[in-house]
Write a protein that holds these residues in place. Structure first.
Motif, PDB file in Angstrom:
ATOM      1  N   LEU A 177      -5.443  -3.865  -2.881  1.00 24.02           N
ATOM      2  CA  LEU A 177      -6.876  -3.602  -3.056  1.00 24.02           C
ATOM      3  C   LEU A 177      -7.612  -4.933  -3.015  1.00 24.02           C
ATOM      4  CD1 LEU A 177      -6.912  -1.042  -5.992  1.00 24.02           C
ATOM      5  CD2 LEU A 177      -7.216  -0.586  -3.568  1.00 24.02           C
ATOM      6  N   GLU A 232      -3.051   0.448  -4.130  1.00 25.66           N
ATOM      7  CA  GLU A 232      -2.934   1.901  -4.086  1.00 25.66           C
ATOM      8  C   GLU A 232      -1.515   2.278  -3.679  1.00 25.66           C
ATOM      9  OE1 GLU A 232      -4.500   5.595  -1.340  1.00 25.66           O
ATOM     10  OE2 GLU A 232      -5.516   3.676  -1.242  1.00 25.66           O
ATOM     11  N   PRO A 252      -4.987   3.880  -7.533  1.00 27.61           N
ATOM     12  CA  PRO A 252      -4.815   2.434  -7.733  1.00 27.61           C
ATOM     13  C   PRO A 252      -4.018   2.154  -9.000  1.00 27.61           C
ATOM     14  CG  PRO A 252      -7.046   3.086  -8.285  1.00 27.61           C
ATOM     15  CD  PRO A 252      -6.361   4.304  -7.743  1.00 27.61           C
TER      16      PRO A 252
END
Length: 83
Positions: A45, A31, A17
């Motif tokens: 995310l 990510e 991430p």
């Protein structure tokens, strides 16, 4: 940072991430799923706004949203922002 340098930085973070900062000040957290010589693909995310999901399934066929390497001004591990 130049394009080739940003390519190597993004390659280092595949599967992790990150927070991308773009020209103009916008930032995106996600990510890194894929990196080419011209783009980096980031899968968002959580529930984020500002990502364009396009017409090709969950975003852009599963790789995530492409960002041009020339538009990226900074890359940082996102874990540093979630403590």
């Amino acid at each position: 940072m130049s394009g080739p340098d940003m390519y190597h930085v993004c390659r280092r973070y595949v599967g992790r991430p990150v927070r991308l900062t773009l020209r103009g000040g916008r930032s995106h957290v996600g990510e890194v799923t894929r990196v080419s010589r011209s783009h980096v693909w980031v899968r968002p995310l959580g529930n984020q706004r500002g990502f364009n999901y396009g017409f090709y399934g969950y975003p852009y066929g599963g790789f995530g949203v492409p960002f041009a390497l020339g538009a990226i001004t900074g890359v940082a591990l996102a874990a540093a922002f979630f403590w």
